[in-house]
Write a protein that holds these residues in place. Structure first.
Motif, PDB file in Angstrom:
ATOM      1  N   THR A 242     -29.636  15.013 -16.879  1.00  0.00           N
ATOM      2  CA  THR A 242     -29.832  13.822 -17.163  1.00  0.00           C
ATOM      3  C   THR A 242     -31.040  13.412 -17.968  1.00  0.00           C
ATOM      4  N   THR A 243     -31.807  14.343 -18.579  1.00  0.00           N
ATOM      5  CA  THR A 243     -32.807  14.002 -19.608  1.00  0.00           C
ATOM      6  C   THR A 243     -32.499  14.460 -21.155  1.00  0.00           C
ATOM      7  N   PRO A 244     -31.495  13.548 -21.737  1.00  0.00           N
ATOM      8  CA  PRO A 244     -31.048  14.143 -22.978  1.00  0.00           C
ATOM      9  C   PRO A 244     -32.114  14.473 -23.830  1.00  0.00           C
ATOM     10  N   GLY A 245     -31.983  15.287 -24.937  1.00  0.00           N
ATOM     11  CA  GLY A 245     -32.884  15.535 -26.049  1.00  0.00           C
ATOM     12  C   GLY A 245     -33.887  16.464 -25.589  1.00  0.00           C
TER      13      GLY A 245
ATOM     14  N   ALA B 188     -34.779  19.589 -25.819  1.00  0.00           N
ATOM     15  CA  ALA B 188     -33.964  20.653 -26.049  1.00  0.00           C
ATOM     16  C   ALA B 188     -34.724  22.074 -25.892  1.00  0.00           C
TER      17      ALA B 188
END
Lengths: 472, 472
Positions: free
Chosen positions: B7-10, B12
């Protein structure tokens, strides 16, 4: 495998059904089985449709397992198109084959089209090549291609277990467009928890969990909220390894990609739960000297799977026997030794099994590694010596009193300590060594550990007796 | 327990991190551990924040387990507020306690507030009452009440494992209102896959999966698409039973309700996966004669958990010894008997273990019940006779040749068939009986099964020898 009853809103009769068909002990009620059995005997299709048609696939599975083989076949015949084929994914392989092989391939082909691809593959993979081909030939083109692709991946791979239905959108869409698409498309999978983001060549760019979509404004671009899929699973990956990814990163679903990183399917947690169960079961059975066995296997199949292990055991038992036969003269002089011999071997065997069980399990869960191996080996040796001392004192006293012979007590106590030490070392080093050599420690550790404790036990006890008491 | 990294987009950098820190064998790389160890020694907080701060909780857990005890404590101290406490749910209990007990209660109280309630409970439940109370006293009111309520439910119950954060809406809302609420509320759980429907008194009315919400038009009423929650789980239900519900109905999450049917929390599949793993592990360890053991346990704790089993084994071993001692005169006359004795016992023991393993597992998974018990018992008896015959022929021939004695070959072959039959019967009837009596068949089946095969084996072999060869 897949369960979709959560996606059929309004089907409220179910809770009642569960209470009706299962007893307190979680086993299906005899009264219900008898009721269905009577309806089958009466060929009462109406009752069967009403009372079986509404059950969850796993409940139908339990019912099938409780019925007799003839009843199973008749039930499936009578229900016809109302029989939920996904129930077949819930029964033992032998029962599944027995039911499926009784059906015409045309009927299977029709039923398979109603299933999710992963369930279809689960049923098709056990059939022989000819039947598989005949069934696949009767499917629509795209469906055939999809199932064929899954079946072409190796057994127990992620590609075999994946579902080929998924929701995928391009990165330049907005959240609003994505929601509208889901509202209008009737071809969505029955159940999904992630939306995948792909480029025109189906290359996987990222994924979004549904709760993320629901939190975002309609105008937000998909590429701005997607996360790069860090856990894309190669289709050829072993299902056990894929399951470990799910466990480690608490995934609900994961993209499955082919060798060109193109999205080919999705692996979901419910399939992974089955895999985890299966693998834990495999380890347990292997440690008990049993192969991939099912309760519904025949006598011949069961015997064939268990005899090899017994033959290996026979060989190691002869080894122990020859150790004993070296001390024939000693035993002849003091027959009490023959009576006490098995005690030393039995306790050594049990202590070895304790250590070995812990070691095999820790290796399977990757908890035992180079970082703690030294400490764990040291601990096992100390535990072996401690427990050896405790048992040695008891057995020494009892043996001395029983046979009115102090020396015998001293000898068996010393032999016990030696054997418990051997048990500790064998119990940890054998699985570690087997694992290092690439063998499955669950399969063969047990036989080698007891071989060591038997041989060392007999050697120590009879050898010490010969030397200390000047026998033989 | 809970994982929110999806749930922690980005974020990467993660895929790269995984490849960096784990080797091919799935074990954390020694180079990485050494690098972190050096940073700890240098008290290089910057490097630690960069290289540990970004890891997934399970990766931090693996790292902690690979470090030395002093390093663990220093790492947690150095990271301070940057240390992800949820990593503590991923390590052995002994390591968790060692770290937590080293921290001031004020710091634990602060960290616990950042955690999901289920993770917080997981960490708090192992602490002693005084520490628990002190920590809880420092939490905000609602948080304290919630955690206290979870902790008040019995150990290993659904109430202990549930998460008290959930999304709940009234039935008269529309899909549009619900989506708007989720877009605006910042207090949502980190991750969720269902929305619950409740009345003003928090009584559970139903649930909707997120994909159902996404498929529906904005104007649709929640009560029209919700499904009645057929699988609401009472908070006092044993976690193992709850896990079985998840498995049977392929649930992703389920509402947990109190005795008044009010929604108190949600149980999620990732916690259930842990439970499934734990329970499978428990069965395996118990069958190996080991209790709830962890690799990080001390020598004393380990010894204490294993000795009782060895003492029971000692008692049964004395029983076998007394059987043998009845035949002292026979053995004195023919010492070869002493050498062959353990073969009969060992093979009987292994055959019994095979049957028992299958039976215990089938009882645990509820696959063995009144519907197939008769058939399975019959099968085991036939397999015992078949395998007994195969082994008997081999051992009879070898013994006859080895000791140049036909009669000895006949006697051991007959004893082997008798013992294999006893093994089959013992291996299936003992676990069935223990289960019927409410005892856990995994714990004690093994000792009783080998007791039977030892006693019957020695009795049959020595008894037949005495009678057939007129010895003693």
């Amino acid at each position: 495998m897949e369960g979709h009853e959560e996606t059929t809103p309004g089907d409220a009769g179910h809770e009642a059904a569960h209470a009706d068909i299962y007893g307190e002990d979680g086993v299906i009620r005899p009264a219900f089985v008898a009721h269905i059995g009577a309806a089958i005997a009466d060929r009462d299709t109406l009752t069967l449709r009403k009372d079986v048609g509404d059950l969850h696939q796993s409940e139908v599975g339990d019912l099938l397992e409780a019925l007799l083989p003839e009843q199973r076949r008749t039930l499936v015949d009578l229900l016809g198109a109302d029989f939920d084929f996904s129930a077949l994914t819930e029964v033992d392989e032998a029962i599944r084959l027995e039911i499926v092989e009784n059906l015409p391939n045309a009927q299977i082909a029709k039923a398979v089209q109603e299933l999710d691809s992963d369930d279809a593959v689960y049923i098709l993979e056990d059939l022989d090549q000819a039947d598989q081909d005949e069934i696949l030939a009767q499917l629509p083109f795209t469906e055939r291609i999809r199932l064929r692709r899954s079946l072409d991946y190796p057994e127990e791979s992620a590609g075999r277990r994946m579902q080929t239905e998924f929701v995928a959108v391009p990165p330049f869409w907005t959240v609003g467009q994505t929601i509208d698409y889901m509202r209008e498309d009737n071809n969505l999978p029955d159940r999904f928890s992630q939306v995948f983001v792909i480029d025109p060549s189906f290359k996987l760019l990222g994924a979004i969990d549904l709760d993320q979509i629901l939190r975002a404004k309609r105008s937000v671009k998909i590429e701005d909220i997607m996360h790069e899929t860090r856990h894309a699973i190669p289709a050829t990956m072993d299902q056990e390894e894929a399951a470990r990814e799910f466990e480690q990163y608490n995934l609900l679903s994961a993209a499955v990609v082919d060798e060109n990183e193109r999205l080919v399917g999705v692996l979901t947690i419910d399939d992974v739960v089955d895999v985890i169960q299966q693998e834990a079961e495999e380890d347990l059975l292997r440690m008990g000297g049993v192969g991939d066995e099912e309760l519904s296997d025949t006598v011949i199949a069961t015997s064939r799977s268990r005899v090899p292990w017994l033959l290996v055991n026979l060989a190691t038992a002869f080894l122990s026997a020859s150790v004993i036969s070296l001390f024939g003269a000693t035993i002849e002089e003091m027959v009490a030794l023959a009576a006490l011999m098995p005690i030393v071997a039995s306790l050594g065997g049990n202590a070895g099994t304790q250590t070995m069980t812990v070691t095999v399990r820790a290796l399977a869960t990757k908890d035992l590694d180079i970082y703690n191996a030294g400490r764990v080996i040291r601990r096992e040796v100390l535990v072996g010596l401690t427990n050896g001392a405790i048992i040695a004192i008891i057995i020494g006293v009892v043996a001395a009193l029983w046979f009115q012979n102090h020396d015998l007590g001293i000898v068996i106590a010393a032999a016990m300590v030696i054997n418990m030490l051997a048990a500790a070392l064998g119990g940890i080093l054998i699985p570690l060594l087997l694992d290092k050599l690439g063998a499955d420690p669950a399969i063969s550790s047990s036989i080698f550990t007891t071989m060591i404790t038997d041989v060392i036990g007999f050697l120590a006890f009879l050898g010490l007796a010969t030397w200390w008491m000047h026998l033989g």
